[in-house]
Design an enzyme around this catalytic site. Sequence first.
Site, PDB file in Angstrom:
ATOM      1  N   ASP A 188      -2.135  14.580   6.991  1.00 18.43           N
ATOM      2  CA  ASP A 188      -1.701  13.282   6.490  1.00 18.43           C
ATOM      3  C   ASP A 188      -0.502  13.407   5.554  1.00 18.43           C
ATOM      4  OD1 ASP A 188      -1.632  10.589   6.041  1.00 18.43           O
ATOM      5  OD2 ASP A 188      -3.362  10.532   4.704  1.00 18.43           O
ATOM      6  N   GLU A 230       7.376  21.568  -2.942  1.00 14.15           N
ATOM      7  CA  GLU A 230       6.356  22.427  -2.315  1.00 14.15           C
ATOM      8  C   GLU A 230       5.988  23.587  -3.237  1.00 14.15           C
ATOM      9  OE1 GLU A 230       7.668  24.681   1.072  1.00 14.15           O
ATOM     10  OE2 GLU A 230       5.633  24.794   1.907  1.00 14.15           O
ATOM     11  N   GLU A 247       0.854  -1.193   0.000  1.00  7.22           N
ATOM     12  CA  GLU A 247       0.000   0.000   0.000  1.00  7.22           C
ATOM     13  C   GLU A 247       0.884   1.236   0.000  1.00  7.22           C
ATOM     14  OE1 GLU A 247      -3.410  -0.152   2.492  1.00  7.22           O
ATOM     15  OE2 GLU A 247      -3.525   2.008   2.765  1.00  7.22           O
ATOM     16  N   GLU A 259       4.124   9.227  -0.568  1.00  7.04           N
ATOM     17  CA  GLU A 259       2.728   9.228  -1.018  1.00  7.04           C
ATOM     18  C   GLU A 259       2.289  10.581  -1.582  1.00  7.04           C
ATOM     19  OE1 GLU A 259      -0.004   7.967   1.993  1.00  7.04           O
ATOM     20  OE2 GLU A 259      -1.773   8.368   0.767  1.00  7.04           O
ATOM     21  N   GLU A 279     -10.422   4.919   9.416  1.00  7.69           N
ATOM     22  CA  GLU A 279     -10.621   4.584   8.002  1.00  7.69           C
ATOM     23  C   GLU A 279     -11.167   3.169   7.819  1.00  7.69           C
ATOM     24  OE1 GLU A 279      -6.792   5.454   6.229  1.00  7.69           O
ATOM     25  OE2 GLU A 279      -7.249   7.589   6.075  1.00  7.69           O
ATOM     26  N   ASN A 334      -3.290  -1.557   7.789  1.00  9.05           N
ATOM     27  CA  ASN A 334      -4.606  -2.053   7.398  1.00  9.05           C
ATOM     28  C   ASN A 334      -4.490  -3.564   7.301  1.00  9.05           C
ATOM     29  OD1 ASN A 334      -5.924   0.511   7.133  1.00  9.05           O
ATOM     30  ND2 ASN A 334      -4.806   0.811   5.218  1.00  9.05           N
ATOM     31  N   LYS A 375      -3.792   0.160  14.081  1.00 13.32           N
ATOM     32  CA  LYS A 375      -4.624   1.243  13.534  1.00 13.32           C
ATOM     33  C   LYS A 375      -6.060   0.856  13.877  1.00 13.32           C
ATOM     34  CE  LYS A 375      -5.870   3.348   9.044  1.00 13.32           C
ATOM     35  NZ  LYS A 375      -5.558   3.361   7.593  1.00 13.32           N
ATOM     36  N   TRP A 424     -13.558  13.415   2.926  1.00  9.26           N
ATOM     37  CA  TRP A 424     -12.279  13.159   3.578  1.00  9.26           C
ATOM     38  C   TRP A 424     -11.790  14.283   4.482  1.00  9.26           C
ATOM     39  CZ3 TRP A 424     -10.344   8.366   3.642  1.00  9.26           C
ATOM     40  CH2 TRP A 424     -10.845   7.467   2.693  1.00  9.26           C
TER      41      TRP A 424
END
Lengths: 702, 702
Positions: free
Chosen positions: B391, B534, B186, B419, B312, B229, B308, B564
């Site tokens: 996040d 950035e 993931e 990510e 989610e 997860n 976790k 979200w």
Amino acid sequence: MSGISSGVDIHPAWLPSEAFGVLGSKRTLVVGSGVLVETVRDEVRGASSSYGGRLLDGDDDGSGHDGDHGADVVLGTGAAFGDDARAAAGPEAKAALDEAMAVAGSAGDREPLGREGFVVARRAGVTVVVGGDGPGLLYGMFHLLRFPELLTGPGRPAERHEPAHDLRMLDHWDNVAVHPVMGQVERGYAGGSIFYDDGEVRADLSRGEQYARLLAATGINRVAINNVNVHAREARLLTEDLGEVARIAEVFRPWSIRVHLSVNFASPIVLGGLETSDPLDEKVQAWWADAAARVYRAVPDFGGFVVKADSEGQPGPFAYGRDHADGANLLARALAPHGGVVHWRAFVYNHRQDWRDRSTDRARAAYDHFAPLDGRFEDNVIVQVKHGPMDFQVREPVSPVLAAMPRTRLAVELQVTQEYTGQQKHVCYLGPYWSEILRFRPWGAGALGSAGIAVSDLARGGLAAVSNVGDDRFWTGHPLAQANLYAFGRLAWEPELDPSAVLDEWIGLTFPGADDAVRASVHEVMDGSWRTYENYTAPMGVGFMVRPGHHYGPDVDGYEYTAWGTYHFADRDGVGVDRTRATGTGFTGQYPAPWRDIYESLAQCPDELLLFFHHVPYGHVLHSGTTVIQHIYDTHFAGFEEVERMAERWETLKGRIPDDVFARVAERLDEQLGSAREWRDRLCTYFYRKSGVPDACGRTIY
Amino acid sequence: MSGISSGVDIHPAWLPSEAFGVLGSKRTLVVGSGVLVETVRDEVRGASSSYGGRLLDGDDDGSGHDGDHGADVVLGTGAAFGDDARAAAGPEAKAALDEAMAVAGSAGDREPLGREGFVVARRAGVTVVVGGDGPGLLYGMFHLLRFPELLTGPGRPAERHEPAHDLRMLDHWDNVAVHPVMGQVERGYAGGSIFYDDGEVRADLSRGEQYARLLAATGINRVAINNVNVHAREARLLTEDLGEVARIAEVFRPWSIRVHLSVNFASPIVLGGLETSDPLDEKVQAWWADAAARVYRAVPDFGGFVVKADSEGQPGPFAYGRDHADGANLLARALAPHGGVVHWRAFVYNHRQDWRDRSTDRARAAYDHFAPLDGRFEDNVIVQVKHGPMDFQVREPVSPVLAAMPRTRLAVELQVTQEYTGQQKHVCYLGPYWSEILRFRPWGAGALGSAGIAVSDLARGGLAAVSNVGDDRFWTGHPLAQANLYAFGRLAWEPELDPSAVLDEWIGLTFPGADDAVRASVHEVMDGSWRTYENYTAPMGVGFMVRPGHHYGPDVDGYEYTAWGTYHFADRDGVGVDRTRATGTGFTGQYPAPWRDIYESLAQCPDELLLFFHHVPYGHVLHSGTTVIQHIYDTHFAGFEEVERMAERWETLKGRIPDDVFARVAERLDEQLGSAREWRDRLCTYFYRKSGVPDACGRTIY
């Protein structure tokens, strides 16, 4: 009717047993021979055994004529009505039969009845259907189910029914192998494929048989059985899996439906091991000729090929510096000796467009690619044109290609599967939209006496549509989406039908025994549902605004900065795409007069297409008298409220229609209500944040 | 160096053979015993055999002392330096050894050297490393590779090195079974998992062995081997697959790395067949106690669990009306008898938020859930807090939770896998960002003498990060992304390190033999790359604006109308999220002074976080003197130009570094350039269309 259910695993759609109740209670003579007459005979036999009637057989020695009591119903092909058949029908049948045969024959300018046509007449208490041949007889029998008063009422003069054109086709976007992104059925919203399961043709094709029967009852006569995006697994249907194709064709044959295959233009390379698929290469030509011959040995009544070439990554003739006429004619010449046709899709555009480039207009693409090729196509090529210049949006103008290729056979492609119209989670009866499209007069109201593109252009071509069925027990996920499949078949047969009347036909068949109030409620929920969907989604023809990829739910900018050519250009001052000749992409110039001028003119352009053709300030005043921004607010609030009323109306049907249908639709209306609310609030918020113009009615915008 | 390549299938990252060149040329004595000392011995033996040195063995009868020529390098654990070892080291080693032992001992307030610490000293041409125990010796040996001048230069006074905290951890979001959406790993951008392949633990764990060695060289000492997860397949690692977990633990053990498992809070139900996973249920407690005991029978040095929960969609204690302290303590009590810890993630928020609801603020969630629980957690619970309140965005303030739980052990969670920072397609060296985070002083510059969260809060907790490796031959997809993994390990050991110096360490190890100009060029390409990223992505801390789902590439409104909780609220007048106490969500109030006031104040809030804390007009003037809208334009044009310069600079390295590294990076820079252009143009166009403010520099905006 509380507690009732459809009572079977698979919902019968518009052919429940009860639809045969009146016919099944009669003494019915079936005359003629051949596979389709046998189909009719089987249907009558089954109906009679359920409802107390009797199948009389005109081929035996007249025993059908039971003393002084002849047949109530006589069904036969025109050629079969010899003396024996007439005797078997009995003397009461004579008046109706004579009248029907007369109307089936030629007279003046009138051609004799074609194979698919039928005449129905009722005199002296006997109803007669004469089919031009087996297909016409089959269609005539189904006609009696739609209008049972033809079997019971007073005498009726003979009516002659013939399809507007020969190619009434459904395209299946079913994959043989499950596609990692698109799944078993591309843009399928009703479960898996009825033909394939996980890489193979299903051993059990019984769903296919039931499907063929349902289609025949609407008049469909062609089915393309695999996705136009032909991947490696699907390509092999053309070669090693021909036996499987023949099995599928067997299922459709008793229902007068010919099977077509979507083929990959690169097949000579992919399957044949050649180094090229150049249409001018002799080895390529020979490969296709052989391939076609092999197909016809396996499936003698094979329909032909469907091709998506040089489109969204599919291979095509451009790779060899050839054009689409070269490509299409290659396949057409291979099929011609066997009577097959090529459906060559005009859905060709640059799907790697730079969104910064405002000079490229995807709407122009089909015309720009194809109009110059008019006259170059073989006669068994059908150029298949999406109804609008974009891609099955809830509102588009009719494609200008349909008026631009008088020397080419054209088919209009519709989309029964609701990719952009609610994906069979929303009620969206598309009959009214299709009817508008088919009645569109490219040369204006008075020109050439045209009654619309259906008559003017489709006679030599046809209609095709992407099917919406899967292995879902209701066939279409949303039970009310069955009506779209039904309506497509009916409009393909007779494009001038009133879609509201077609809806009532479907309701009558699908909800047998329902009282007038129930039928009226179902009608009310469905009839305006396309405009309701339009109200709460992308406004005034601008299109898209959907979530990229799966195309469900709102995302105003979802495609705005992508390569797909589908933009709305909303900024703080206004919205819409300038497609005028004066200041825009010039797309309006692809139409003949008067539309080239109507669409060009901000003053004349219809409100519902305004943002397709013009970029306008939010304060622009519409013909309706309101401003663009207020129209956006008003229609979105109205659309949501209409869904609320649909749901309330549906709730009144609880216990009055089968529970399973009630529950499935109720569940989907919940989803539709939530989705319509998202559409309303996101669209209104988006445009409020951009325009800064408050809602004149002071409703909540976030 | 034209034509050279790394010459092996798997790139050696920061441990190429050449990194051992200096050490391998020496006569090295290794004293002590145990698995980690053996690891050191093996490393020295291997290096010596390649580079002409010699491994001397202190455990034998003094033969290490070869006539009058003793060891050049002496490596040993403190406890092992008895008379025999000193004799084996030779008289020249005495000065360095005595000094090192003295510095390793206690003195005044100073504790004796811990197990993981080491002292290095150089006197009289001999370098001595004394490890507190095996781990310290291992880290000391790797230290010599980073700083080979410690082996060759003049005398150096003893330096004492100890990690800032005990928990230096990498979390793998690797799935055992390929997840239909998330894949094998993931948020993995470097191929498959090095541990799992298609549903099973790999038979061949040699990549895992190489990985463990690389991690040890940076100071990492814990690895969680499966995704937080925890799906059905992964849950079984805790029970029937313990033997497989033990195999993985064997791979990490010689490198002083303990293995942790992510577990599913519902395991008592899913795996144990119980009807509940209520933390106050005795059967549940017993189930976890048994489960922990079983794990420790299989893996005696097992690290603990990562959880976790209630996040989610993952199960958690809320289902039983319990809170996160109840949940975490349940597992902690099961692990405590065995010395294990629970990493309990604070990443809990409402991911089904209604976007219309402006009162809910996802940024508040971790604090609101966890701060009230301070003092309730068992001592072997580590609450693992994402570094920012959202996040892993390219810019976020430091999470206020880190200052809000003084009676709780906390770990800061960073994300090495990129990510939201270019997904290892973009060069984005994160060392400077992490350094800023770790140096952040929650109570202000002068308060309590704090040198940042690293020292003030992490001593009892630690640092964890999501790994960025896969089975890609460069480990991380983008070869330069290796530096992030390296830097994380180094900063976890010593949070006050200068990230620019860490980068140079990495460059020195990874490009052995490169001249100063090459090293300077690599440094130049990488050092400012986070701020470059950035510049061309979401401005001033507002975050997101990425494509939903996969999170790559720009989509300004991609998450704007979703559930979200990640919004920017841009309208025609301004942009940003009002998180003030005065008029917004009150998030600023979660910080202690002075930050609660600095962030609250439009006048004081740092420019780079302005849109995280305030909704401002486009014309708002920044501390930098420019307006918000002009800042957006300027930074986006600048960011793109910086990537152009990076690519040009990289091009100069052709033939001067290994071809395979050059080519892979060049290919990814192409992608980065195209992506940065998309970011620039979409962001600028979006804000121009909304604000209507033209670029003061007149650059092209679409």
